[in-house]
Motif scaffolding. Structure first.
Motif, PDB file in Angstrom:
ATOM      1  N   GLY A 198      53.366  59.472  63.223  1.00 51.23           N
ATOM      2  CA  GLY A 198      52.136  59.332  63.085  1.00 51.23           C
ATOM      3  C   GLY A 198      51.128  60.117  62.719  1.00 51.23           C
ATOM      4  N   GLY A 199      51.474  60.694  64.653  1.00 51.06           N
ATOM      5  CA  GLY A 199      50.676  62.081  64.974  1.00 51.06           C
ATOM      6  C   GLY A 199      51.501  63.007  64.163  1.00 51.06           C
ATOM      7  N   LEU A 228      56.108  52.501  58.107  1.00 53.61           N
ATOM      8  CA  LEU A 228      55.670  52.694  57.545  1.00 53.61           C
ATOM      9  C   LEU A 228      54.260  51.878  57.817  1.00 53.61           C
ATOM     10  N   ALA A 229      53.739  51.673  58.838  1.00 53.14           N
ATOM     11  CA  ALA A 229      52.189  51.241  59.155  1.00 53.14           C
ATOM     12  C   ALA A 229      51.693  52.602  59.921  1.00 53.14           C
ATOM     13  N   ASN A 254      61.708  54.030  63.200  1.00 53.13           N
ATOM     14  CA  ASN A 254      62.589  55.241  62.411  1.00 53.13           C
ATOM     15  C   ASN A 254      62.266  55.289  61.422  1.00 53.13           C
ATOM     16  N   ARG A 255      61.888  54.808  60.016  1.00 53.63           N
ATOM     17  CA  ARG A 255      62.122  54.605  58.902  1.00 53.63           C
ATOM     18  C   ARG A 255      61.494  56.717  58.514  1.00 53.63           C
ATOM     19  N   TYR A 265      58.740  57.061  49.888  1.00 52.92           N
ATOM     20  CA  TYR A 265      59.875  56.482  49.046  1.00 52.92           C
ATOM     21  C   TYR A 265      59.126  56.098  47.683  1.00 52.92           C
ATOM     22  N   PRO A 266      58.801  56.542  46.728  1.00 51.36           N
ATOM     23  CA  PRO A 266      58.083  55.896  45.358  1.00 51.36           C
ATOM     24  C   PRO A 266      58.683  55.331  44.648  1.00 51.36           C
ATOM     25  N   ASP A 267      59.568  54.261  44.533  1.00 51.09           N
ATOM     26  CA  ASP A 267      59.777  53.389  43.860  1.00 51.09           C
ATOM     27  C   ASP A 267      59.643  51.874  45.352  1.00 51.09           C
TER      28      ASP A 267
END
Length: 230
Positions: A39-40, A85-86, A33-34, A189-191
């Motif tokens: 994904g969908g 993330l996956a 739940n990040r 999260y860009p960093d």
């Protein structure tokens, strides 16, 4: 000792890529739940943003893939429903294939043709393997049966060759198309996320190659079937 070493190397070459892909996907499947979208949902958002509203996003039990005939991005439940993330990265990779198809990307078009041809070749390979012992028994010409057996093995192994040859198509979907989409989406999260997303995209690109290598072990099943009894 040398035969044991060769066997270990063979098993490593066959199983290694698949194990690495599975390890990467498991690692980034959590936390589930990040992000604020699944994904969908991300796949739908990316497709709409590219003007590909006609392409559907569907849940499937047959593994993540883009179906050009049906015009659908299909994601497994763990990637369709989860916010990991996956899930987001795999969704973007499959959208990358939809972009290739829409753009008429040459290597993607040729890959589809090769995959269809390989499907027929593998069916022929199965027939040849099954026919080999019959030919040997009826004609009693070992050389002909050996040719049938060799033809069957080569036909069944053609899938590995195709996926190795078309690996650049997978890499293009991952890094030339999916990665920029992910960056522009604003969800990463860009960093922190970009290097991890790259690792997942590499695994996504290798998925078909890993599956094809593992399928080579089906040869042992065929050989056991074809081996004459006592």
């Amino acid at each position: 000792m040398i035969w044991i070493l060769l066997l270990v190397l063979l098993l490593g070459a066959v199983y290694g890529p698949g194990l690495w892909v599975q390890r990467v996907m498991r690692r980034y499947a959590e936390p589930g739940n990040r992000y604020p979208v699944t994904g969908g949902q991300l796949a739908r958002e990316l497709l709409d943003g590219c003007g590909l509203n006609r392409i559907r996003v569907e849940r499937t039990e047959r593994g993540d893939h883009y179906d050009p005939q049906a015009g659908a991005v299909r994601l497994s439940a763990e990637h369709y429903d989860r916010r990991s993330l996956a899930a987001l990265t795999v969704a973007a990779h499959e959208v990358g294939h939809a972009l290739q198809h829409t753009a008429g990307y040459g290597p993607f078009v040729w890959r589809q043709r090769l995959v269809r041809a390989v499907g027929r070749a593998q069916q022929l390979g199965a027939v040849l393997l099954l026919a080999a012992p019959v030919v040997a028994g009826v004609l009693r010409v070992p050389g002909v049966a050996a040719l049938f057996l060799l033809g069957g093995v080569l036909s069944l192994g053609s899938g590995v060759v195709v996926h190795l040859v078309t690996l650049p198509t997978e890499l293009d979907a991952s890094f030339r198309r999916a990665l920029p989409l992910l960056r522009r989406s604003g969800y990463l999260y860009p960093d922190v996320d970009p290097p991890h997303a790259r690792r997942i995209l590499s695994a996504a690109a290798l998925t078909y190659v890993a599956q094809s290598l593992a399928s080579l072990l089906n040869f042992w099943t065929w050989l056991r079937v074809l081996r004459p009894g006592p």
